[in-house]
Scaffold this motif. Structure first.
Motif, PDB file in Angstrom:
ATOM      1  N   LYS A  60      -8.853  -2.861  -1.947  1.00 11.02           N
ATOM      2  CA  LYS A  60      -7.545  -3.511  -2.048  1.00 11.02           C
ATOM      3  C   LYS A  60      -7.185  -3.827  -3.500  1.00 11.02           C
ATOM      4  O   LYS A  60      -6.060  -3.619  -3.931  1.00 11.02           O
ATOM      5  N   ASP A 104       0.782  -1.231   0.000  1.00 13.81           N
ATOM      6  CA  ASP A 104       0.000   0.000   0.000  1.00 13.81           C
ATOM      7  C   ASP A 104       0.819   1.290   0.000  1.00 13.81           C
ATOM      8  O   ASP A 104       0.555   2.194  -0.793  1.00 13.81           O
ATOM      9  N   ILE A 111      -5.820  -0.966  -5.327  1.00 12.10           N
ATOM     10  CA  ILE A 111      -4.453  -0.647  -4.879  1.00 12.10           C
ATOM     11  C   ILE A 111      -3.470  -1.622  -5.523  1.00 12.10           C
ATOM     12  O   ILE A 111      -2.417  -1.225  -6.028  1.00 12.10           O
TER      13      ILE A 111
END
Ligand code: ATP
Ligand code: MG
Length: 393
Positions: A326, A193, A329
């Motif tokens: 997620k 991240d 990302i």
């Protein structure tokens, strides 16, 4: 005639007076990132940059140069092509035909010529140039047809101080070029991240310094190397990153001794923010950046973010991924090629000490109260910051 790479950039136009400074910065970044590849010269040409070999005898290594320049933030597209000093229509015709034949041969395809004329003194209009050059190519090459709506090939002619011919447009990431006056400090772990958070911030023109919290011997040299490699990868887009490596073990062990295990993560994150803020204030940053994404894990519930955020009193904490899923990302991480580095299996300091069941809804007031009772925490933080080292990648 000379082989060149035309560089297009966007969004600078809106920056008014800063424009020249930002353009100069961008040219510097291009020159810096191209340096290992050879002796290339980057100059300004009416709303474009032009890259060429400084020495006429050198060969332009398009593949490598494009790979470097298209990644630099602020660059919207690059176009490999040729520059003509003789801008007469006769020469443009001839060279456009040569370009066509060299790149597309004699195939059954459709094409058009499109002209941009920023030199308004040129004696022909854009439309006249396009139809003149288009007609010339059409006559000279067998099997091709003109299609102005949906052609297989578009030959671009740009009339500026010199003239340019190209037919390939390779897209960059766009965004704003890095602005030296707007810096932020990124808390970068080795995870997926935070590098993405750094990239997306840099894409808005923010200059990035990064901070990594290192906990030897609980985390290995390979975990540290992973973060260095991530910083190196990010610097491809920005032109350079300073990476601070904070010795975090002592702080971590001390907190471990002083707080209930299920609250450990919150205190670790608070200590990280405190260290990072001190470093950021010294290096002239205007904000911190983290890779937090709301709800992703226990330490990133809104309650946890609320309880962690107050550790930082002087700088705003930007969380560019806060509302991203997620998968989005991960998609970014793949696109910017940090993913394969991030998934190398080395432990992070948080995973080493973290409880099996961390508290998901910590209360800020309680956290602050406990923290105030941890002896010597501020001293340990100051000490760690004072002996922090950095590397420029
Ligand atoms: P990442 O993928 O960025 O590691 P994550 O999903 O693993 O994030 P956490 O471990 O909860 O999330 O960390 C949240 C954020 O805290 C990270 O995105 C990063 O900004 C910061 N952080 C965590 N560990 C470190 C570390 N060792 N050094 C620097 N920053 C860290
Ligand atoms: Mg992590």
């Amino acid at each position: 005639m000379k082989d060149v790479l035309l560089v297009k950039y966007g969004e600078i136009a809106m920056r008014g007076k800063n424009r020249l400074m930002i353009e100069n910065n961008l040219i510097k970044t291009i020159a810096k990132n191209l340096k290992p590849l050879g002796d290339y010269l980057t100059t300004r040409e009416q709303g474009r940059f032009v890259i060429e070999c400084r020495n006429d005898k050198d060969i332009f290594d398009y593949d490598r140069v494009i790979d470097v320049v298209a990644n630099i933030l602020g660059v919207t597209a690059v176009c490999p092509g040729i520059r003509l000093e003789d801008c007469s229509i006769e020469n443009i015709r001839k060279m456009a035909l040569k370009h066509f034949k060299e790149n597309f041969g004699e195939k059954n395809l459709t094409f058009k010529v499109e002209t941009k004329r920023s030199n308004k003194k040129y004696p022909m209009t854009s439309w006249q140039i396009s139809s003149d050059v288009g007609g010339y190519i059409l006559n000279a090459v067998d099997g091709i047809k003109v299609d102005v709506h949906n052609p297989d090939v578009t030959i671009m002619v740009e009339i500026r101080n010199y003239s340019y011919i190209y037919s390939k447009i390779i897209k960059g990431f766009g965004g704003l070029p890095i602005e030296a006056s707007a810096k932020a400090t990124l808390l970068m772990s080795g995870g997926i991240d935070s590098p993405v958070a750094g990239f997306l911030s840099a894409k808005r023109g923010i200059e990035i310094d990064a901070v990594y919290f290192n906990s030897p011997p609980y985390t290995s040299d390979r975990a540290k190397q992973k973060v260095i490699d991530l910083a190196k990868r990010l610097s491809v887009f920005t032109g350079g990153i300073r990476l601070y490596i904070v010795p975090f073990t002592e702080i971590q062990l001390h907190i471990y001794d002083c707080v209930p295990p299920e609250k450990m993560t919150v205190f670790l994150k608070r200590a990280m923010l405190k260290c990072a803020e001190k470093i950021a204030l010294k290096n002239g940053s205007l904000a911190l950046i983290t890779g937090d994404s709301v709800g992703q894990v226990a330490s990133q519930t809104l309650q946890a973010i609320n309880a962690i955020d107050s550790a930082c009193s002087q700088l705003p904490v930007l969380r560019p991924l806060c509302a991203m899923d997620k998968q989005d990302i991960v998609d970014w991480a793949r696109k910017i090629k940090t993913y394969d580095i991030s998934i190398r299996p080395y432990e992070d300091c948080c995973t080493v000490f973290v409880a099996k069941h961390p508290e998901t809804k910590p209360k800020r007031a309680i956290i602050e109260k406990i923290e105030a009772q941890i002896p010597n925490l501020e001293e340990l933080i100051d000490k760690a910051v004072n002996i922090t080292e950095f590397i420029d990648v």
